[in-house]
Design an enzyme around this catalytic site. Structure first.
Site, PDB file in Angstrom:
ATOM      1  N   ALA A 292       0.677  -1.232  -0.033  1.00 45.13           N
ATOM      2  CA  ALA A 292      -0.059  -0.062  -0.006  1.00 45.13           C
ATOM      3  C   ALA A 292       0.784   1.295   0.030  1.00 45.13           C
ATOM      4  O   ALA A 292       1.719   1.414   0.439  1.00 45.13           O
ATOM      5  CB  ALA A 292      -0.910  -0.048   1.128  1.00 45.13           C
ATOM      6  N   ASP A 293       0.127   2.154  -0.837  1.00 42.76           N
ATOM      7  CA  ASP A 293       1.149   3.628  -0.477  1.00 42.76           C
ATOM      8  C   ASP A 293       0.144   4.712  -0.476  1.00 42.76           C
ATOM      9  O   ASP A 293      -0.931   4.821  -1.179  1.00 42.76           O
ATOM     10  CB  ASP A 293       2.102   3.582  -1.434  1.00 42.76           C
ATOM     11  CG  ASP A 293       2.878   5.192  -1.572  1.00 42.76           C
ATOM     12  OD1 ASP A 293       3.876   4.894  -0.746  1.00 42.76           O
ATOM     13  OD2 ASP A 293       2.418   6.099  -2.240  1.00 42.76           O
ATOM     14  N   THR A 294       0.276   5.466   0.562  1.00 41.49           N
ATOM     15  CA  THR A 294      -0.606   6.903   0.639  1.00 41.49           C
ATOM     16  C   THR A 294      -0.294   8.259   0.161  1.00 41.49           C
ATOM     17  O   THR A 294       0.993   8.227   0.734  1.00 41.49           O
ATOM     18  CB  THR A 294      -1.244   6.868   2.017  1.00 41.49           C
ATOM     19  OG1 THR A 294      -1.864   5.572   2.416  1.00 41.49           O
ATOM     20  CG2 THR A 294      -2.392   7.965   2.200  1.00 41.49           C
TER      21      THR A 294
ATOM     22  N   GLY B 111      -3.051   3.590  -2.933  1.00 43.03           N
ATOM     23  CA  GLY B 111      -2.892   2.692  -3.838  1.00 43.03           C
ATOM     24  C   GLY B 111      -2.830   1.345  -3.004  1.00 43.03           C
ATOM     25  O   GLY B 111      -2.019   1.177  -2.035  1.00 43.03           O
TER      26      GLY B 111
END
Length: 195
Positions: free
Chosen positions: A66-68, A103
């Protein structure tokens, strides 16, 4: 076995609170946006890069990456590099509505015996932040809370006092859209929210 490709304590807490069992193996990838890369594509690419980096080491497991990112005026705000950068980001967000995009990528060995199965999606939440005074920004940065957060704030922390409204998934703003992740892990069709 689900492996979370992140050292984020917030993502770990969100998964635990949802009753999802996992282990942790952080991914070491360059999180720099590519030149001209649209924000949603950036978040999804970084999530994919993180998931694949760990899956290559643990191909027998299901890996969640995940990437914020925080987006204002189409500018991507990642994690601040220092206190001055955190203050700059908070001044950009002050009195504005911005987007938080996470994502998410799930990678696992394909049931067909092929190399892998990869599911990639993202969630977008709109966040309204009140006007912040220079003193409020200075005092908040001095707490250290903004330093490892995209956009230099934690909605679940002290910054909550400046956020009167969100539109969308709260857990997404914390760092992981839990409902989307659950659908992806359950192999249900995912919905991509356009940014």
């Amino acid at each position: 076995m689900l492996v979370l490709a992140s050292a984020s304590p917030r993502r770990q807490e969100l998964l635990r609170n949802a009753g999802i069992s996992f282990t942790v193996q952080p991914a070491d990838v360059d999180e720099t946006p590519l030149p001209g890369e649209p924000p949603r594509e950036c978040a999804e690419r970084l999530a994919r890069d993180k998931a694949l980096a760990v899956w290559r080491l643990r191909p027998q497991d299901v890996v969640l990456g995940a990437d914020t990112i925080v987006v204002v005026d189409e500018a991507i705000l990642g994690k601040p590099i220092d206190a001055a950068d955190a203050a700059r980001m908070l001044r950009q967000l002050s009195g504005r509505v911005h987007r938080v995009i996470t994502g998410v990528c799930v990678v696992e060995a394909a049931a067909t015996g092929e190399n892998r199965e990869l599911r990639n999606a993202s969630e977008t939440t709109l966040v309204t932040m009140n006007d912040l005074s220079d003193d409020e920004i200075r005092d908040y940065v001095a707490t250290g809370e903004p330093m490892d957060k995209a956009g230099a704030y934690a909605i679940q922390g002290m910054a909550s006092r400046w956020i009167p409204r969100i539109e969308g998934d709260y857990s997404n703003v914390v760092g992981l859209p839990v409902a989307l992740v659950y659908r992806m892990l359950s192999d249900q069709p995912t919905r991509r929210q356009n940014s």
